[in-house]
Design a protein around this motif. Structure first.
Motif, PDB file in Angstrom:
ATOM      1  N   ALA A  60       1.055  -1.058   0.045  1.00  0.00           N
ATOM      2  CA  ALA A  60       0.261   0.154  -0.241  1.00  0.00           C
ATOM      3  C   ALA A  60       1.116   1.302   0.163  1.00  0.00           C
ATOM      4  N   MET A  61       2.094   1.659   0.556  1.00  0.00           N
ATOM      5  CA  MET A  61       2.950   2.347   0.600  1.00  0.00           C
ATOM      6  C   MET A  61       3.670   2.640  -0.703  1.00  0.00           C
ATOM      7  N   THR A  62       3.860   1.310  -1.920  1.00  0.00           N
ATOM      8  CA  THR A  62       3.693   2.320  -2.910  1.00  0.00           C
ATOM      9  C   THR A  62       2.908   2.602  -4.182  1.00  0.00           C
ATOM     10  N   THR A  63       1.572   2.124  -3.567  1.00  0.00           N
ATOM     11  CA  THR A  63       0.073   2.260  -4.727  1.00  0.00           C
ATOM     12  C   THR A  63       0.594   3.787  -5.004  1.00  0.00           C
ATOM     13  N   PRO A  64       0.526   4.798  -2.962  1.00  0.00           N
ATOM     14  CA  PRO A  64      -0.355   5.641  -4.360  1.00  0.00           C
ATOM     15  C   PRO A  64       1.568   6.741  -4.429  1.00  0.00           C
ATOM     16  N   LEU A  65       2.483   5.960  -4.258  1.00  0.00           N
ATOM     17  CA  LEU A  65       3.416   6.740  -4.270  1.00  0.00           C
ATOM     18  C   LEU A  65       4.372   6.552  -6.161  1.00  0.00           C
ATOM     19  N   TYR A  66       3.371   5.440  -6.767  1.00  0.00           N
ATOM     20  CA  TYR A  66       4.176   5.245  -7.982  1.00  0.00           C
ATOM     21  C   TYR A  66       4.056   5.975  -8.483  1.00  0.00           C
ATOM     22  N   LEU A  96      13.259  -8.091  -2.445  1.00  0.00           N
ATOM     23  CA  LEU A  96      14.913  -8.055  -3.251  1.00  0.00           C
ATOM     24  C   LEU A  96      15.083  -7.115  -4.437  1.00  0.00           C
ATOM     25  N   ALA A  97      13.046  -6.929  -4.700  1.00  0.00           N
ATOM     26  CA  ALA A  97      13.239  -6.179  -6.751  1.00  0.00           C
ATOM     27  C   ALA A  97      13.508  -4.598  -6.558  1.00  0.00           C
ATOM     28  N   HIS A  98      12.624  -4.863  -4.706  1.00  0.00           N
ATOM     29  CA  HIS A  98      12.484  -2.626  -4.773  1.00  0.00           C
ATOM     30  C   HIS A  98      13.213  -2.127  -4.706  1.00  0.00           C
ATOM     31  N   PRO A  99      14.526  -2.484  -3.909  1.00  0.00           N
ATOM     32  CA  PRO A  99      15.835  -1.346  -4.139  1.00  0.00           C
ATOM     33  C   PRO A  99      16.523  -0.421  -5.503  1.00  0.00           C
ATOM     34  N   PHE A 100      16.373  -1.975  -6.269  1.00  0.00           N
ATOM     35  CA  PHE A 100      16.670  -1.391  -7.382  1.00  0.00           C
ATOM     36  C   PHE A 100      15.834   0.129  -8.288  1.00  0.00           C
ATOM     37  N   TYR A 101      14.817   0.267  -7.530  1.00  0.00           N
ATOM     38  CA  TYR A 101      14.342   1.699  -8.267  1.00  0.00           C
ATOM     39  C   TYR A 101      14.921   3.086  -7.465  1.00  0.00           C
ATOM     40  N   GLU A 142      17.180  16.667  -1.878  1.00  0.00           N
ATOM     41  CA  GLU A 142      16.775  16.719  -0.161  1.00  0.00           C
ATOM     42  C   GLU A 142      15.270  15.799  -0.414  1.00  0.00           C
ATOM     43  N   GLN A 143      14.013  16.271  -0.760  1.00  0.00           N
ATOM     44  CA  GLN A 143      12.779  16.685  -0.597  1.00  0.00           C
ATOM     45  C   GLN A 143      12.520  15.258  -2.318  1.00  0.00           C
ATOM     46  N   LEU A 144      13.408  15.266  -3.332  1.00  0.00           N
ATOM     47  CA  LEU A 144      13.059  14.106  -3.878  1.00  0.00           C
ATOM     48  C   LEU A 144      13.351  13.052  -3.452  1.00  0.00           C
ATOM     49  N   PHE A 145      14.885  13.178  -2.718  1.00  0.00           N
ATOM     50  CA  PHE A 145      15.237  11.987  -2.232  1.00  0.00           C
ATOM     51  C   PHE A 145      14.166  11.209  -1.500  1.00  0.00           C
ATOM     52  N   GLY A 146      12.961  11.672  -0.353  1.00  0.00           N
ATOM     53  CA  GLY A 146      12.326  11.342  -0.033  1.00  0.00           C
ATOM     54  C   GLY A 146      11.232  10.879  -0.927  1.00  0.00           C
ATOM     55  N   VAL A 147      11.027  10.707  -1.525  1.00  0.00           N
ATOM     56  CA  VAL A 147       9.914   9.650  -2.729  1.00  0.00           C
ATOM     57  C   VAL A 147      11.182   9.120  -2.764  1.00  0.00           C
ATOM     58  N   ARG A 148      12.116   9.039  -3.406  1.00  0.00           N
ATOM     59  CA  ARG A 148      13.342   7.704  -3.914  1.00  0.00           C
ATOM     60  C   ARG A 148      13.125   6.996  -2.457  1.00  0.00           C
ATOM     61  N   LEU A 165      13.244   1.839  -0.715  1.00  0.00           N
ATOM     62  CA  LEU A 165      13.343   1.321  -0.301  1.00  0.00           C
ATOM     63  C   LEU A 165      12.705   0.731   1.570  1.00  0.00           C
ATOM     64  N   ALA A 166      11.557   1.478   2.131  1.00  0.00           N
ATOM     65  CA  ALA A 166      11.132   1.479   2.870  1.00  0.00           C
ATOM     66  C   ALA A 166      10.062   0.147   2.894  1.00  0.00           C
ATOM     67  N   PRO A 167       9.319  -0.683   1.921  1.00  0.00           N
ATOM     68  CA  PRO A 167       8.943  -1.194   2.014  1.00  0.00           C
ATOM     69  C   PRO A 167       9.146  -2.342   1.755  1.00  0.00           C
ATOM     70  N   SER A 168      11.085  -2.653   2.108  1.00  0.00           N
ATOM     71  CA  SER A 168      11.816  -3.781   1.348  1.00  0.00           C
ATOM     72  C   SER A 168      11.857  -4.439   2.923  1.00  0.00           C
ATOM     73  N   VAL A 169      11.588  -3.581   4.484  1.00  0.00           N
ATOM     74  CA  VAL A 169      11.696  -3.518   5.220  1.00  0.00           C
ATOM     75  C   VAL A 169      10.798  -4.353   5.520  1.00  0.00           C
ATOM     76  N   PHE A 170       9.681  -3.745   5.024  1.00  0.00           N
ATOM     77  CA  PHE A 170       8.173  -4.452   5.510  1.00  0.00           C
ATOM     78  C   PHE A 170       8.360  -6.103   4.613  1.00  0.00           C
ATOM     79  N   PHE A 171       8.650  -6.164   3.756  1.00  0.00           N
ATOM     80  CA  PHE A 171       8.170  -7.825   3.193  1.00  0.00           C
ATOM     81  C   PHE A 171       8.912  -8.252   3.756  1.00  0.00           C
ATOM     82  N   LEU A 172      10.385  -7.849   4.288  1.00  0.00           N
ATOM     83  CA  LEU A 172      11.226  -8.722   4.705  1.00  0.00           C
ATOM     84  C   LEU A 172      11.279  -9.485   5.944  1.00  0.00           C
TER      85      LEU A 172
END
Length: 445
Positions: free
Chosen positions: A243-249, A303-308, A399-405, A410-417
């Motif tokens: 759900a985090m990734t959905t609006p962030l797309y 493992l795939a998400h950090p490549f973004y 810096e603000q754009l890095f927040g989007v990145r 990165l943040a979703p991968s912690v949840f997935f693992l």
């Protein structure tokens, strides 16, 4: 119907139809509504995030109540169908109001219609999903049922993404406002047709006696069901990440890749991969077990998400292979846990002596909606905390754009693992379930 006899494809098709318009409409709610109400109507992102979260928290009351009432409903149409039919008009009105707001719509307007929309979703999804658990007692047939339903829902999400192309090419119109309008009118037509076909063409299932266990006692019994708690926890953490990734797309493609006009193409690729992989995951689960396959899907997407994070302006097509992998992995997220959920209900039936599927699905429904709300809230509120400005024409710093990145990659991968680790210890295998079914059948013989 015997436990080993597969359901006809006709039954599976008509049962799955109702999920198509529901997810077709939910996709714009999660993807377009935050950006549209923030950019076009001027509601602050943090306030939108709070509204999306709070309207889901109301389900703490409505979900168990609807589940309890559905389990206790007695009618010549069964326990589930009357609720599905009653919810359809409420959903039609609330989706239309959300997607076609007046120019002066504010936070109160968004809160009111989003709350009513989630109430309608509660009324339809809890009986609808509980009905699936009653269509077959077979371990693998349940994956087949939820697989068909998952494909219908993914097709609905895919249709929602194709709306912009229809609006632009066929109608000659452009912009999110027109997309939402077309989806709204499509819902008014498609939802009643699909619901009618589902309730008239699919049998009620063999379980029709209403539950006699009081709700609080039933919730206490549910709380002692260890496999169910483990499944719910893993599911909630994984769905929060998704759900985090959905609006962030949209934010990632628009502000990091500078390819907003290409966003629908990428989302379409994601859901095409998702749709194509559902039956693959069902087959994989037949060979290695449901919970192992589910865990594997979490690991792949983590493992795939950090490549973004490696992508930047002009890298739109480099995003495609990552998106295809994440879409493939996410194909397991609906079919497998919903099938596993039906199995843990059998454990409760052994302990309680009654089938209380709707109460379990009420807890599941709340978990699903809470995860979607929490994930969306973490995404939009996280952007707000990072100082990101979503208003039209705003300039954001690196810096603000890095927040989007960071929030997207990165943040979703912690949840997935984390979810993968939790599901790894899930105890109901095919052999354990076979023993449970033998005990249930011996009790009723």
């Amino acid at each position: 119907m015997s436990a080993t006899q597969p359901l006809p494809r006709r039954t599976l098709f008509y049962y799955s139809l109702t999920d198509l318009p529901l997810l077709m409409a939910l996709f714009p709610v999660l993807v377009f509504i935050p950006k549209y109400y923030g950019s076009n109507l001027g509601i602050p992102l943090a306030l939108i995030g709070n509204i999306m979260l709070f309207t889901r928290l109301l389900d703490v009351v409505t979900d168990p109540l609807v589940g309890y009432l559905s389990d206790h409903t007695q009618s010549r149409f069964g326990r589930r169908k009357p609720w599905i039919v009653a919810a359809a008009p409420l959903l039609m009105v609330s989706f239309y109001k959300l997607f076609v707001p007046p120019d002066d719509a504010g936070a109160l307007y968004l809160f009111t219609w989003m709350a009513l929309m989630w109430l309608g979703m509660t009324m339809i999804l809890i009986p609808y999903y509980a009905w699936a658990a009653e269509l077959s007692p077979d371990f693998h047939e349940r994956s087949r049922i939820t697989g068909w339903r998952s494909m219908a829902g993914t097709s609905g999400q895919l249709l929602a993404q194709l709306m912009p192309l229809v609006v632009a090419v066929v109608l000659g119109l452009a912009g999110t406002e027109w997309v939402l309008t077309v989806v709204a009118w499509t819902m008014l037509i498609v939802l009643p047709i699909c619901v009618t076909l589902t309730v008239t063409q699919v049998p009620t299932g063999p379980v029709e006696a209403s539950s006699s266990i009081p709700m609080l006692q039933g919730l206490k019994l549910m709380g002692s069901n260890g496999p169910f708690k483990r499944l719910v926890l893993g599911f909630m953490i994984g769905q929060t990440a998704l759900a985090m990734t959905t609006p962030l797309y949209l934010f990632f493609i628009t502000y990091v890749l500078h390819a907003e006009d290409q966003a629908i193409k990428m989302l379409t690729c994601f859901y095409l991969a998702n749709l194509a992989s559902v039956q693959i995951w069902v087959r994989i689960s037949h060979h290695i077990g449901k919970h192992i396959a589910y865990m594997l899907s979490f690991i792949i997407i983590a493992l795939a998400h950090p490549f973004y994070l490696l992508l930047g302006e002009g890298d739109f097509w480099w995003m495609l292979p990552i998106t295809l992998v994440t879409g493939f992995a996410a194909g397991a997220f609906a079919a497998l846990p919903n099938s596993m959920k039906a199995d843990v209900i059998d454990l409760d039936t052994l302990e309680s002596g009654e089938n209380r599927a709707a109460l379990f699905f009420a807890t599941w429904s709340f978990t699903m909606k809470a995860a979607a709300a929490l994930g969306s809230w973490l995404a939009v509120f996280g952007l707000s905390l990072w100082g990101f400005d979503a208003t039209l024409g705003a300039e954001n710093t690196p810096e603000q754009l890095f927040g989007v990145r960071f929030l997207f990659a990165l943040a979703p991968s912690v949840f997935f693992l984390t979810a993968a680790y939790i599901i790894w210890r899930y105890p109901i295998t095919e052999e354990v379930h076979a023993q449970m079914r033998s005990r249930l059948e011996a009790r009723t013989s």
